[in-house]
Design a protein around this motif. Structure first.
Motif, PDB file in Angstrom:
ATOM      1  N   UNK A  37       3.026   4.756   0.086  1.00 37.17           N
ATOM      2  CA  UNK A  37       3.416   4.394   1.452  1.00 37.17           C
ATOM      3  C   UNK A  37       4.726   5.056   1.856  1.00 37.17           C
ATOM      4  N   UNK A  38       5.682   5.104   0.950  1.00 40.50           N
ATOM      5  CA  UNK A  38       6.984   5.670   1.313  1.00 40.50           C
ATOM      6  C   UNK A  38       6.937   7.180   1.521  1.00 40.50           C
ATOM      7  N   UNK A  39       5.999   7.865   0.873  1.00 34.94           N
ATOM      8  CA  UNK A  39       5.885   9.319   1.035  1.00 34.94           C
ATOM      9  C   UNK A  39       4.702   9.726   1.920  1.00 34.94           C
ATOM     10  N   UNK A  40       4.025   8.752   2.497  1.00 32.12           N
ATOM     11  CA  UNK A  40       2.902   9.052   3.380  1.00 32.12           C
ATOM     12  C   UNK A  40       1.713   9.654   2.662  1.00 32.12           C
ATOM     13  N   UNK A  41       1.511   9.239   1.436  1.00 37.27           N
ATOM     14  CA  UNK A  41       0.399   9.765   0.635  1.00 37.27           C
ATOM     15  C   UNK A  41      -0.800   8.843   0.790  1.00 37.27           C
ATOM     16  N   UNK A  42      -1.922   9.448   1.137  1.00 35.67           N
ATOM     17  CA  UNK A  42      -3.136   8.657   1.364  1.00 35.67           C
ATOM     18  C   UNK A  42      -4.164   8.799   0.247  1.00 35.67           C
ATOM     19  N   UNK A  43      -4.005   9.804  -0.577  1.00 38.65           N
ATOM     20  CA  UNK A  43      -4.992  10.055  -1.632  1.00 38.65           C
ATOM     21  C   UNK A  43      -4.383   9.845  -3.008  1.00 38.65           C
ATOM     22  N   UNK A  44      -5.006   8.959  -3.770  1.00 50.79           N
ATOM     23  CA  UNK A  44      -4.576   8.649  -5.128  1.00 50.79           C
ATOM     24  C   UNK A  44      -5.784   8.856  -6.035  1.00 50.79           C
ATOM     25  N   UNK A  45      -5.594   9.645  -7.067  1.00 52.16           N
ATOM     26  CA  UNK A  45      -6.676   9.939  -7.994  1.00 52.16           C
ATOM     27  C   UNK A  45      -6.358   9.339  -9.357  1.00 52.16           C
ATOM     28  N   UNK A  46      -7.285   8.556  -9.877  1.00 51.29           N
ATOM     29  CA  UNK A  46      -7.146   7.977 -11.212  1.00 51.29           C
ATOM     30  C   UNK A  46      -7.955   8.847 -12.169  1.00 51.29           C
ATOM     31  N   UNK A  47      -7.255   9.489 -13.089  1.00 50.75           N
ATOM     32  CA  UNK A  47      -7.879  10.424 -14.017  1.00 50.75           C
ATOM     33  C   UNK A  47      -7.919   9.832 -15.420  1.00 50.75           C
ATOM     34  N   UNK A  48      -8.792  10.331 -16.224  1.00 53.90           N
ATOM     35  CA  UNK A  48      -8.817   9.922 -17.629  1.00 53.90           C
ATOM     36  C   UNK A  48      -9.376   8.524 -17.820  1.00 53.90           C
TER      37      UNK A  48
END
Length: 64
Positions: free
Chosen positions: A37-48
């Motif tokens: 939210x603080x960096x305006x990131x909308x995409x989060x990928x969970x890897x592994x």
């Protein structure tokens, strides 16, 4: 300065969530949410490995 064509994402790998580390897992997800939210990131990928075990998934771990 960010280019208007730049793309920001968060990559998270190998959480190995299990019953014994649920509080840490919840805190991590809260931290990721705040950062996104603080960096305006909308995409989060969970890897592994999201879960610690492959054959058995414990229900409390899925609710984090």
């Amino acid at each position: 300065m960010m280019n208007k064509n730049s793309y920001k994402i968060i990559l998270v790998g190998d959480l190995h969530s299990k019953n014994s580390n649920l509080e840490e897992t919840k805190k991590l997800f809260e931290f990721i949410d705040v950062q996104a939210k603080s960096y305006g990131i909308k995409d989060i990928f969970l890897l592994g490995d999201l879960f610690d075990t492959h054959g058995i998934v414990h229900l409390p771990v899925t609710y984090c």
